[in-house]
Write a protein that holds these residues in place. Structure first.
Motif, PDB file in Angstrom:
ATOM      1  N   VAL A 140       0.848  -1.201   0.000  1.00  0.00           N
ATOM      2  CA  VAL A 140       0.000   0.000   0.000  1.00  0.00           C
ATOM      3  C   VAL A 140       0.879   1.245   0.000  1.00  0.00           C
ATOM      4  O   VAL A 140       0.641   2.206  -0.743  1.00  0.00           O
ATOM      5  CB  VAL A 140      -0.941  -0.010   1.216  1.00  0.00           C
ATOM      6  CG1 VAL A 140      -1.639   1.323   1.387  1.00  0.00           C
ATOM      7  CG2 VAL A 140      -1.985  -1.130   1.063  1.00  0.00           C
ATOM      8  N   PHE A 141       1.957   1.211   0.787  1.00  0.00           N
ATOM      9  CA  PHE A 141       2.814   2.396   0.830  1.00  0.00           C
ATOM     10  C   PHE A 141       3.503   2.627  -0.518  1.00  0.00           C
ATOM     11  O   PHE A 141       3.489   3.735  -1.064  1.00  0.00           O
ATOM     12  CB  PHE A 141       3.881   2.290   1.923  1.00  0.00           C
ATOM     13  CG  PHE A 141       4.708   3.551   1.999  1.00  0.00           C
ATOM     14  CD1 PHE A 141       5.900   3.669   1.291  1.00  0.00           C
ATOM     15  CD2 PHE A 141       4.254   4.651   2.710  1.00  0.00           C
ATOM     16  CE1 PHE A 141       6.632   4.852   1.300  1.00  0.00           C
ATOM     17  CE2 PHE A 141       4.978   5.841   2.730  1.00  0.00           C
ATOM     18  CZ  PHE A 141       6.168   5.943   2.026  1.00  0.00           C
ATOM     19  N   ILE A 142       4.086   1.564  -1.079  1.00  0.00           N
ATOM     20  CA  ILE A 142       4.810   1.708  -2.354  1.00  0.00           C
ATOM     21  C   ILE A 142       3.868   2.167  -3.461  1.00  0.00           C
ATOM     22  O   ILE A 142       4.200   3.022  -4.286  1.00  0.00           O
ATOM     23  CB  ILE A 142       5.465   0.371  -2.749  1.00  0.00           C
ATOM     24  CG1 ILE A 142       6.588   0.016  -1.792  1.00  0.00           C
ATOM     25  CG2 ILE A 142       6.000   0.435  -4.168  1.00  0.00           C
ATOM     26  CD1 ILE A 142       7.126  -1.387  -2.009  1.00  0.00           C
ATOM     27  N   HIS A 143       2.662   1.643  -3.452  1.00  0.00           N
ATOM     28  CA  HIS A 143       1.649   2.000  -4.447  1.00  0.00           C
ATOM     29  C   HIS A 143       1.399   3.514  -4.398  1.00  0.00           C
ATOM     30  O   HIS A 143       1.470   4.208  -5.400  1.00  0.00           O
ATOM     31  CB  HIS A 143       0.382   1.223  -4.101  1.00  0.00           C
ATOM     32  CG  HIS A 143      -0.778   1.420  -5.020  1.00  0.00           C
ATOM     33  ND1 HIS A 143      -1.991   1.855  -4.559  1.00  0.00           N
ATOM     34  CD2 HIS A 143      -0.940   1.240  -6.360  1.00  0.00           C
ATOM     35  CE1 HIS A 143      -2.853   1.932  -5.566  1.00  0.00           C
ATOM     36  NE2 HIS A 143      -2.238   1.553  -6.659  1.00  0.00           N
ATOM     37  N   GLY A 144       1.188   4.031  -3.184  1.00  0.00           N
ATOM     38  CA  GLY A 144       0.938   5.468  -3.032  1.00  0.00           C
ATOM     39  C   GLY A 144       2.190   6.297  -3.255  1.00  0.00           C
ATOM     40  O   GLY A 144       2.149   7.391  -3.818  1.00  0.00           O
ATOM     41  N   TYR A 145       3.328   5.752  -2.841  1.00  0.00           N
ATOM     42  CA  TYR A 145       4.601   6.485  -2.977  1.00  0.00           C
ATOM     43  C   TYR A 145       4.951   6.646  -4.454  1.00  0.00           C
ATOM     44  O   TYR A 145       5.330   7.721  -4.920  1.00  0.00           O
ATOM     45  CB  TYR A 145       5.687   5.699  -2.238  1.00  0.00           C
ATOM     46  CG  TYR A 145       7.064   6.315  -2.228  1.00  0.00           C
ATOM     47  CD1 TYR A 145       8.183   5.516  -2.412  1.00  0.00           C
ATOM     48  CD2 TYR A 145       7.267   7.670  -2.017  1.00  0.00           C
ATOM     49  CE1 TYR A 145       9.468   6.050  -2.392  1.00  0.00           C
ATOM     50  CE2 TYR A 145       8.540   8.224  -1.993  1.00  0.00           C
ATOM     51  CZ  TYR A 145       9.648   7.398  -2.180  1.00  0.00           C
ATOM     52  OH  TYR A 145      10.917   7.929  -2.166  1.00  0.00           O
ATOM     53  N   ALA A 146       4.755   5.563  -5.220  1.00  0.00           N
ATOM     54  CA  ALA A 146       5.010   5.639  -6.673  1.00  0.00           C
ATOM     55  C   ALA A 146       4.087   6.679  -7.306  1.00  0.00           C
ATOM     56  O   ALA A 146       4.508   7.499  -8.129  1.00  0.00           O
ATOM     57  CB  ALA A 146       4.797   4.269  -7.309  1.00  0.00           C
ATOM     58  N   ALA A 147       2.833   6.678  -6.861  1.00  0.00           N
ATOM     59  CA  ALA A 147       1.875   7.664  -7.402  1.00  0.00           C
ATOM     60  C   ALA A 147       2.280   9.087  -6.999  1.00  0.00           C
ATOM     61  O   ALA A 147       2.110  10.038  -7.769  1.00  0.00           O
ATOM     62  CB  ALA A 147       0.478   7.353  -6.885  1.00  0.00           C
TER      63      ALA A 147
END
Ligand SMILES: NC(=O)C1=CN([C@@H]2O[C@H](COP(=O)(O)OP(=O)(O)OC[C@H]3O[C@@H](n4cnc5c(N)ncnc54)[C@H](O)[C@@H]3O)[C@@H](O)[C@H]2O)[C@H](O)CC1
Ligand SMILES: [K+]
Length: 535
Positions: free
Chosen positions: A477-484
């Motif tokens: 979830v963090f990486i998903h949002g961080y990439a975005a």
């Protein structure tokens, strides 16, 4: 980072004062001093060192009186508006008020008319909000409401003490009206209201000040994990030089239907881009050529669909045969809402013992018979609903879910013994045994088609790589949002699409990994023994 409730903060306060003998007035002094120091350092170049402080009748106001005294001592021109009668002020706040130098301009405003004198705030460098803190209990009205509107329309920088007045410290909800702060200075630990929306917007930049509360009191306090770059980095399992593609799992993604091939492709691509060793898409055979064209690294397993363009209950045996060599299954992206597909999803839940990540149409199929979760074969099941899918899973309204995202998520996860990722601002991650985390990354640009499919692929990929499920969920979830967030920094939030996020995943991972290595001083010789992958 740990975030706590207002009640937990009051317990911390109480423990510091009653168990450790730290006088309450000492805490208030330190709180006010921390705020004054932050103001002095941020406005050191201000031509006009003049400040207007609005104070309420409680101890938040008490902090305001300390700030007034401290800034005055450093030569600031201080004006103080107390939104109460002096007789309303008591306890530590009254002590701080009594210590105010006489030369501080002070006016008690208990009604809207008396506030009229402050219509033009142009003479001040900034405004301080010391109206309400953790003691706010209900909608704001009257002179408080008028003052908050005046402050918000002043165009001046606003510093909020502890919590922007009007923000509910436990939910981030706005109780009628709330201060929009540029900086909020809170004490000992962040509160839920600082990180949950819309309170997170009102908070602006958040500073956490140490006001002399013993660290063990704060550490012992009950709180929620807020997943930021630091905590995400700590979850990472860097790769070993001796690895080969078999070391990083094989994800089977059961997905796709006519008109919804993109969801399956996005899930496959994000699984590949987040480090899966191998990825196979189990898709309707009549669409297989489309998938062969649209995917490169992900393989396809065409499942006989008799030309229908969607998978059916009859596909079960063929899909189960496809589990050979896999170590995690994702189920749902673009599967379709066909009744026969829902029967397949329910059959797969009772037959697949590999870790199972269920999203999108897979969730809708479960919603038709939630008791199937109790008959599932897998010990690890991850559900990744958005609020609408959660409403169908629980029978609650979206408003009820949004009003208590943490409570609804933790209850469902524990009741059904699943890992639950409730997407939204802020995504909540709940485990079957009561752990819960709040995700700190992401932006409004993620509210677009395909973002959920990307997350599904990342979650499955990390579980397949050997991450423990709760770690995999929080990190995904963090990486998903961080990439975005990285994409939004480059392109803005409006044009941000799911494929951008997939393409940015390696950079997001690399940045975190670089922090991890620098932070951990990674010792590769011994690291392999820790990696569950090799166990
Ligand atoms: N360790 C710490 O965190 C410290 C915090 N400090 C500050 O103390 C406040 C909490 O003080 P408290 O008096 O409990 O609450 P408030 O100052 O927020 O005052 C609330 C005040 O207003 C009344 N009230 C509540 N809701 C409403 C409403 N809707 N309309 C009107 N009035 C309302 C309520 O009855 C109270 O009287 C904390 O935030 C920190 O800023 C300590 O100073 C230092 C240690
Ligand atoms: K405040």
């Amino acid at each position: 980072m740990k975030v706590i409730t207002s009640e937990e903060m009051q317990k911390i306060d109480h423990a510091a004062i009653n168990n450790y003998g730290v006088p309450g007035i000492h805490l208030m002094e330190r709180a006010g001093e921390a705020c004054a120091d932050a103001i002095r350092s941020r406005f050191s170049t201000a031509t006009r060192k003049s400040v207007l402080i609005f104070a309420g009748k409680g101890n938040n106001g008490g902090d305001g009186y300390v700030i007034a005294s401290k800034l005055h001592a450093f030569g600031w021109d201080v004006s103080l508006v107390i939104l109460a009668h002096r007789s309303d002020i008591s306890g530590d706040a009254e002590i701080s008020l009594s210590r105010l130098p006489n030369s501080v301009m002070l006016k008690c405003c208990c009604d809207n008319e008396s506030l009229a004198a402050f219509s033009d705030l142009g003479q001040y460098a900034l405004v301080v909000d010391a109206i309400f803190g953790t003691g706010l209990k209900s909608e704001i009205s009257g002179v408080y409401r008028q003052a908050i509107k005046l402050i918000n329309s002043s165009g001046l920088p606003v510093i909020a003490v502890d919590i922007p007045s009007g923000v509910d410290g436990n939910t981030g909800a706005i109780l009628g009206v709330a201060i929009r702060a540029d900086l909020t200075i809170t004490f000992a630990a962040a509160k839920l209201g600082h990180v949950l929306y819309p309170g997170a917007v009102c908070t602006g930049e958040l500073m956490i000040a140490d006001i002399g509360i013993p660290s063990e009191v704060v550490q012992r306090a009950h709180g929620y994990e807020f997943v930021d770059a630091g905590s995400a980095t700590a979850l990472l399992m860097p790769r070993l030089p001796v690895s080969h593609k078999g070391s990083f799992g094989h994800v089977l993604i059961v997905a796709g239907s006519t008109g919804h091939t993109g969801a399956a492709v996005l899930a496959g691509a994000s699984a590949v881009r987040s480090g899966a060793g191998l990825v196979t898409l189990a898709v309707p055979s009549s669409l297989n050529q489309i998938f062969e064209i649209k995917t490169t690294e992900a393989m396809t397993l065409p499942i006989e669909d008799a030309g229908r363009g969607y998978l059916r209950r009859e596909s079960l045996a063929h899909i189960l045969a496809g589990l050979a060599g896999k170590n995690v299954v994702a189920l749902g992206p673009g599967l379709s809402r066909q009744p026969e597909t829902a029967l397949l999803v329910q059959a797969l839940l009772t037959a697949v013992s590999l870790p199972l990540v269920v999203d999108a149409d897979g969730l809708n199929a479960i919603s038709e018979n939630v008791s199937v979760l109790g008959k599932r074969a897998a010990s690890v099941v991850v559900l990744t609903p958005h609020p609408g899918e959660m409403a169908r899973l629980t029978g609650l309204s979206i408003a009820e879910i949004e009003a208590d995202r943490i409570g609804v998520s933790t209850k469902f996860a524990q009741l059904h013994k699943v890992y639950l990722i409730l997407k939204g601002a802020r995504t909540i991650i709940a485990s079957p045994d009561g752990e819960v985390a709040i995700n700190g990354s992401g932006n409004p640009g993620m509210a677009s088609g395909g973002m959920g499919d990307v997350l599904t692929g990342i979650v499955a990929s990390l579980i397949g790589q050997g991450y423990p499920p709760f770690n995999a969920c929080r990190l995904a979830v963090f990486i998903h949002g961080y990439a975005a967030d990285l994409v939004a920094q480059e392109k803005g939030e409006v044009g941000l699409i799911a494929s951008d996020v997939v393409a940015k995943l390696p950079v997001a991972l690399q940045r975190l990994l670089r922090d991890c290595k620098s932070r951990a001083g990674l010792d590769l010789q011994n690291y392999g023994k820790q990696s569950p992958r090799l166990s």
